[in-house]
Write a protein that holds these residues in place. Structure first.
Motif, PDB file in Angstrom:
ATOM      1  N   ALA A 186      -4.339  -9.713   1.435  1.00 42.82           N
ATOM      2  CA  ALA A 186      -3.470  -8.735   0.790  1.00 42.82           C
ATOM      3  C   ALA A 186      -3.438  -8.884  -0.721  1.00 42.82           C
ATOM      4  O   ALA A 186      -3.011  -7.977  -1.432  1.00 42.82           O
ATOM      5  N   ASN A 206      -1.537  -4.556  -0.352  1.00 42.93           N
ATOM      6  CA  ASN A 206      -1.016  -4.079   0.918  1.00 42.93           C
ATOM      7  C   ASN A 206       0.240  -4.858   1.307  1.00 42.93           C
ATOM      8  O   ASN A 206       0.170  -6.014   1.706  1.00 42.93           O
ATOM      9  N   LYS A 207       1.397  -4.200   1.179  1.00 40.95           N
ATOM     10  CA  LYS A 207       2.656  -4.928   1.411  1.00 40.95           C
ATOM     11  C   LYS A 207       2.849  -5.280   2.879  1.00 40.95           C
ATOM     12  O   LYS A 207       3.442  -6.313   3.200  1.00 40.95           O
ATOM     13  N   THR A 208       2.365  -4.442   3.768  1.00 40.79           N
ATOM     14  CA  THR A 208       2.580  -4.706   5.190  1.00 40.79           C
ATOM     15  C   THR A 208       1.895  -5.995   5.613  1.00 40.79           C
ATOM     16  O   THR A 208       2.502  -6.854   6.256  1.00 40.79           O
TER      17      THR A 208
END
Lengths: 491, 500
Positions: A186, A206-208
């Motif tokens: 990420a 990508n925070k998820t």
């Protein structure tokens, strides 16, 4: 990528310990007859020299932190102090455990080798500035510990504990590694802690996946700290492993786990504070309730101390959590560190006392074994009283000041409900500590065997107990140390 | 003279003396332990006498603090070693140090098991109690406050009666529950004011919504110690199971800690909440005075009876405080000191009987006067004082509080005054059943009268009780300035409450 000698000087302690491990292994292979005693003394010597090296590094280098080996390794105040505490608690643990192991014919040189290996793992973990180095340290520490837990291989309990610890520990290591890989993905391939810090705070990425990685990391940290709901192994392993190993598990390894939490959560991922805060809140509340309630019904003192350790680690994390609020700043981390050190001191004394009461063919692991200790030996009964009241958080002992330090920042951070929960749970906790005091003081002894412990154990245990009493009122210096350790931690 | 740290001496002499006594070890050295304990106790009392002699009666300021700047204790918490006493706390330090001597003498022969530990526990506790009464720093106060639980827990548990374990646990956990709330309140006040200085808190002006929370924390913390009515149940158990010395300290000193907490913390720091919930405290106090008075009447165990009478008398104290006038507060303070002497003496008298017969049941006695005339005379005096007879110390405090109550409301005064009847009823009825009448059984017939040692400590207490009853001036004169200041502070701040 050029090789620089100054890099080695920063890692002198680690290099020295690693060399000594090899030296001891060779010595033990060639010098058969005296290997046992020699391995013990060489290990102690290693730790003492390590203390000097690290103290020397503290005094010599003026800078707050230095990096080495392409920023994979960091020397800072946090690491130095935690390493010192790890050496000290390992020294005490080895000293307490020596007679215990000899009584059970377990004092083989492998024990000391594994103990030093786990120490080296802790040191690497504490000084890591890179996810891979962190993981190597974690694994080195854990693998040596698995073997240590199962060290009494002829008893089913010890092997069972080793098996349990290994299976669950391997799972936890897997979680950590998996989490690290997600963070790596990420953040576009960042492995260095400061690089992760930057990458996480920037809006891109990508925070998820990042959050998923965080969940795995928090789970892994919680496992190593032994807090609920990742606590299942704690009571079984504490009870099953030889008490000499429980000493290491409950003191030095907790300090190392604290370092893991500091490096990962406070240094690498402060950008996700809002997220790990909530997770810690849950972990803390569950640990406090479960640890204290379960400890109430234990008859085995090792299990009781295991559950009490769960609640203590929950308490420690409350300080950690408070630093998530801007109003508190890093003082929450430093108070948590003070708590962890104070806890290591108390738990060493508590398990040391169990070692003291045990003898060949007898494990003093039931609460009833403390019956009438005041009649048998008033001095050690008094010391155990210090330990118990300190763990219950009653002044003048160090446990009270640790509790005070955590509660001050917790209330400053505005968690009134958690503070109320914590004091209600420490009230419940007081009951089982008082019960030990009751057995020691109010009851007559059923077992009148004289205490047959070596002089060094008795002296060290006395020093340890008195330190618990005196370090409370004189906690100023240690608190300042902890505070200075957090100077380099970016909030 | 004031640059000698008398307060520190009063705290640390008994504590270090206690550690030395502990070092005498096994019971083969019991004689040495007793002598060392007595010496320490006397020395500890001696250093408190200058506190009274050099006390400045014209000021409400804290005195004997020693220098301008208090000693920094733990920088990280901003905790200072800050001591000082005013007219309110002065007498408690004196009372505590005095009672320690009595307790040491009283335990001289009746304690034969683990003598050194017994004496050391009392001495250390005495030092801690002095610390509580003279601490002006929140954490310092709390440290002494909670640390004093440890020796008392051991005293009840090691030297107590058959049900001692239950009593010791109940005592410890009840009080710990209260003090943990106190800890939260103290930390809250620290976060609010940035200081642990109690005098800073007095001037702080706590916001109204926080006042209520803090007030209830104080109410539980100190209410358990007083003890107030619904949370008093640990006291009868603790009293019944504790050894004589433990009961004396519990009644004479430990119960005062709660009341002292109210006057040092609750009234000046959260006056508005005190005003708001005045009805609650006054109501609970009246329940304690009246209802517990009846409960005491029904007791068959002498120690339990005196324990309930303590609850009832302490109800008078909390009532007096929450009248918010000079008469009420001064009366309550006098009542506290008087109760220290009287209840201590009552427990000692019961201890004298218990040492001989090994029973505390009223039914096991009768006609004691025939075999123990000297004892009966002392017991009579203390029973009268417990009932609040004029010319004894018990009367002064109760009467003053009733006068103060009259200024507030007739009904409060009326209910409070029932104690004069109830107190007389339960005390004198017990006295009659134990002391008068025919010799009840062979055990009573075989009693020997008090020996010189017992005569000595009972007459010391009798002197105090009479002196205080006949000429209370030396007791009250030191209080006036401080109580005046407190009343002004409390009433003044109610009017100028910061609006939030």
């Amino acid at each position: 990528m050029s090789f620089d000698v100054s890099n080695l000087s920063l890692a002198a302690a680690e290099v020295f310990v690693a060399l000594m491990i090899l030296a001891i292994m060779l010595t033990a292979a060639f010098v058969r007859g005296i290997a046992r005693g020699l391995a013990y003394w060489l290990s102690q010597l290693t730790l003492i020299v390590a203390v000097f090296i690290t103290s020397f590094t503290i005094m010599e280098t003026g800078s707050d932190f230095d990096f080495a080996f392409n920023n994979m390794f960091v020397r800072d105040k946090l690491g130095d102090i935690l390493k010192l505490m790890v050496y000290l608690s390992m020294m005490v643990a080895l000293l307490y455990g020596r007679g215990y192991l000899a009584d059970r014919k377990l004092d083989r040189h492998e024990y000391y080798l594994l103990a030093l290996l786990t120490t080296l793992g802790m040191m690497v973990m504490i000084t890591a500035n890179h996810l891979l180095v962190l993981y190597i340290g974690l694994e080195m520490m854990s693998l040596a510990l698995y073997a240590l837990v199962a060290f009494d291989r002829d008893t089913t309990r010890s092997t069972e504990a080793g098996m349990k610890y290994f299976v669950l520990g391997a799972l936890a290591s897997g979680l950590v590694l998996y989490g690290m890989s997600m963070i790596y993905g990420a953040t576009n391939g960042a492995l260095e802690l400061s690089a992760i810090h930057e990458a996480v705070t920037s809006p891109e990425g990508n925070k998820t996946v990042l959050l998923l990685g965080l969940v795995f990391l928090v789970a892994g940290i919680s496992f190593k700290l032994g807090v609920a709901p990742f606590h299942m192994w704690v009571p079984d392993v504490y009870q099953g492993s030889p008490t000499a190993v429980t000493l290491i598990l409950s003191s030095a390894s907790k300090l190392a786990a604290f370092a893991l939490a500091m490096r990962l959560l406070a240094e690498a991922l402060p950008g996700l504070i809002g997220h790990w805060k909530t997770m810690l809140l849950f972990v803390i509340a569950v640990s406090l309730v479960l640890g204290n309630l379960a400890a109430l019904i234990q008859h085995n003192i090792k299990r009781m101390l295991a559950y009490s350790g769960i609640s203590h680690m929950g308490f420690m994390l409350m300080g950690f959590l408070s630093s998530a609020e801007a109003s508190v700043g890093t003082v929450g981390y430093s108070n948590a560190m003070f708590y962890a050190i104070a806890y290591a001191l108390m738990t060493l004394a508590a398990f040391g006392m169990i070692v003291l009461l045990s003898r060949e063919g007898f494990e003093a692991e039931n609460i009833e074994d403390f019956k009438g200790l005041n009649s048998r030996n008033p001095w050690f009964a008094l010391l155990m009283l210090f330990v118990m009241f300190s763990m219950a958080g009653i002044p003048f002992f160090v446990g009270f000041f640790a509790k005070l330090s955590v509660l001050t920042v917790l209330l400053k951070a505005g968690y009134l409900w958690l503070a109320v929960l914590a004091v209600v749970m420490s009230l419940i906790g007081a009951f089982y500590y008082l019960r030990i005091v009751k057995f020691m003081y109010f009851d007559e002894p059923t077992d009148n065997a004289p205490l047959k412990a070596s002089g060094e154990l008795q002296i060290m245990l006395s020093i340890n107990g008195v330190a618990i009493a005196l370090l409370g009122p004189m906690s100023g210096t240690l608190l300042e140390w902890c505070k200075s350790a957090m100077k380099t931690v970016g909030g | 003279m004031t640059d000698i740290p008398f307060l520190s001496l009063a705290i640390w002499i008994p504590i270090f003396g206690g550690v030395l006594v502990l070092a005498t070890g096994p019971d083969s050295n019991a004689r040495m332990a007793r002598m060392a304990a007595l010496l320490t106790a006397i020395l500890g009392f001696a250093v408190t006498i200058p506190l009274y002699l050099y006390f400045d009666r014209n000021t409400a300021e804290m005195q004997f603090g020693g220098g301008e700047e208090p000693l920094l204790w733990i920088e990280h918490f901003k905790v200072y070693y800050r001591l000082g006493i005013d007219g309110i706390s002065l007498w408690f330090v004196l009372l505590n140090s005095f009672m320690t001597i009595i307790v040491v003498i009283a335990g001289w022969e009746s304690t034969q098991k683990r003598v050194a530990q017994y004496m050391a526990a009392f001495l250390i506790m005495s030092g801690l109690m002095n610390g509580i009464f003279s601490a002006l720093d929140g954490v310092l106060f709390y440290v002494f406050f909670e640390a004093s639980l440890i020796p008392l827990y051991l005293i009840i548990g090691v030297w107590g009666g058959p049900n001692r374990v239950y009593a010791a646990f109940k005592f410890f956990l009840f009080t710990l529950a209260g003090s943990l709330l106190l800890l939260l309140a103290i930390i809250y006040l620290f976060n609010l004011t940035g200081s642990f200085d109690i005098l800073v808190w007095h001037k702080a002006g706590v916001p109204a919504n926080a006042q209520t929370l803090i007030f209830f924390a104080f109410l539980v913390a100190f209410g358990v110690k007083v003890p107030m009515w619904p949370i008093h149940t640990w006291l009868p158990d603790a009293h019944v199971e504790a050894p004589t010395g433990g009961s004396v300290v519990l009644a004479a000193i430990a119960l005062k800690l709660g009341a002292y907490g109210f006057i040092r913390f609750a009234l000046p720091i959260v006056p508005a909440a005190c005003e708001d919930y005045r009805w609650l405290v006054v109501g609970l106090s009246l329940v304690a005075v009246v209802y517990i008075g009846f409960v005491a009447l029904a007791q068959t165990d002498m120690k339990k009876l005196v324990a309930y009478s303590s609850v009832s008398h302490m109800g008078f104290v909390t009532l007096g405080f929450f009248l918010f006038n000079q008469l009420g507060i001064e009366g309550a303070l006098i009542q506290m000191i008087s109760h220290g002497f009287v209840s201590g003496a009552m427990f000692l008298c019961i201890g004298v009987l218990y040492d001989r017969v090994h029973s505390r049941q009223i039914g096991d006695y009768g006609g004691v006067v025939n075999t123990m005339p000297k004892f009966a005379a002392f017991f009579m005096l203390f029973a009268m004082a417990n009932a609040g007879l004029p010319a004894t110390s018990g009367f002064v405090g109760e009467f003053t509080v009733i006068l103060g109550a009259m200024q507030v409301h007739f009904l409060i005064a009326f209910l409070a005054a029932t104690t004069l009847i109830l107190g007389a009823a339960y005390t004198l009825w017990m006295y009659k059943r134990v002391v008068f009448g025919e010799v009840a059984n062979e055990k009573v017939a075989g009693l020997t009268d008090i020996n010189r040692r017992e005569f000595f400590f009972l007459s010391l207490l009798a002197l105090c009780v009479l002196a205080m009853g006949l000429y209370p001036f030396p007791f009250t004169e030191v209080m006036h300035a401080s109580v005046n200041h407190l009343v002004e502070q409390v009433n003044g701040k109610m009017l100028t409450l910061p609006s939030h």
